[in-house]
Design a protein around this motif. Structure first.
Motif, PDB file in Angstrom:
ATOM      1  N   GLU A 192       1.886  -0.932 -42.570  1.00  0.00           N
ATOM      2  CA  GLU A 192       2.645  -1.635 -41.534  1.00  0.00           C
ATOM      3  C   GLU A 192       1.748  -1.722 -40.303  1.00  0.00           C
ATOM      4  O   GLU A 192       1.259  -0.705 -39.814  1.00  0.00           O
ATOM      5  CB  GLU A 192       3.922  -0.865 -41.195  1.00  0.00           C
ATOM      6  CG  GLU A 192       4.772  -1.533 -40.146  1.00  0.00           C
ATOM      7  CD  GLU A 192       6.063  -0.770 -39.885  1.00  0.00           C
ATOM      8  OE1 GLU A 192       6.549  -0.881 -38.757  1.00  0.00           O
ATOM      9  OE2 GLU A 192       6.550  -0.085 -40.780  1.00  0.00           O
ATOM     10  N   ARG A 252       9.311   4.667 -46.250  1.00  0.00           N
ATOM     11  CA  ARG A 252       9.251   3.412 -47.013  1.00  0.00           C
ATOM     12  C   ARG A 252       8.716   3.616 -48.431  1.00  0.00           C
ATOM     13  O   ARG A 252       9.340   3.153 -49.394  1.00  0.00           O
ATOM     14  CB  ARG A 252       8.420   2.366 -46.281  1.00  0.00           C
ATOM     15  CG  ARG A 252       8.494   1.019 -46.989  1.00  0.00           C
ATOM     16  CD  ARG A 252       7.572  -0.013 -46.425  1.00  0.00           C
ATOM     17  NE  ARG A 252       7.854  -0.283 -45.026  1.00  0.00           N
ATOM     18  CZ  ARG A 252       7.072  -1.033 -44.265  1.00  0.00           C
ATOM     19  NH1 ARG A 252       5.980  -1.569 -44.770  1.00  0.00           N
ATOM     20  NH2 ARG A 252       7.371  -1.247 -43.006  1.00  0.00           N
ATOM     21  N   THR A 283      15.446   4.999 -47.758  1.00  0.00           N
ATOM     22  CA  THR A 283      14.598   4.784 -46.593  1.00  0.00           C
ATOM     23  C   THR A 283      15.359   5.039 -45.310  1.00  0.00           C
ATOM     24  O   THR A 283      14.853   5.714 -44.408  1.00  0.00           O
ATOM     25  CB  THR A 283      14.035   3.347 -46.609  1.00  0.00           C
ATOM     26  OG1 THR A 283      13.345   3.133 -47.827  1.00  0.00           O
ATOM     27  CG2 THR A 283      13.085   3.113 -45.447  1.00  0.00           C
TER      28      THR A 283
END
Length: 105
Positions: A59, A68, A96
């Motif tokens: 990310e 995640r 998550t």
């Protein structure tokens, strides 16, 4: 919008539609060897796996944290166990969300 940008968009649009049209037009006219068909299938699997890994682990040019990937892992296990699609998505999202709520980034 400048004329150069409009021309680029038009060229890309025409190219996209031409590329999509080639498949149905050439279907049955070109025959691929069994080896090429196997390589194309393997390439598709590798590409999808690479997209999954980069989407799950990164990310903003860095590690996405543990929540995640663990959510993706739970979704993968549910899919492997042949759970309904809704259960797979909700299981991954819930995992998550719960991990992030408990402070696991």
């Amino acid at each position: 919008m400048t004329s150069a940008v409009a021309a680029a968009i038009l060229v890309l649009a025409v190219g996209t539609y031409a590329f999509r049209l080639v498949g149905p037009l050439l279907h049955g006219r070109i025959e691929l060897s069994v080896r090429v068909q196997e390589l194309l299938s393997a390439g598709a699997v590798v590409l999808l796996a690479a997209l999954l890994v980069t989407g799950a682990l990164t990310e903003a040019h860095g590690f996405a944290g543990w929540a995640r990937p663990l959510g993706v892992l739970v979704g993968g296990v549910l899919a492997w166990r042949q759970a309904p699609f809704v259960a797979v998505v909700l299981g991954a999202a819930a995992t998550t969300a719960l991990l992030r709520a408990t402070g696991v980034a």
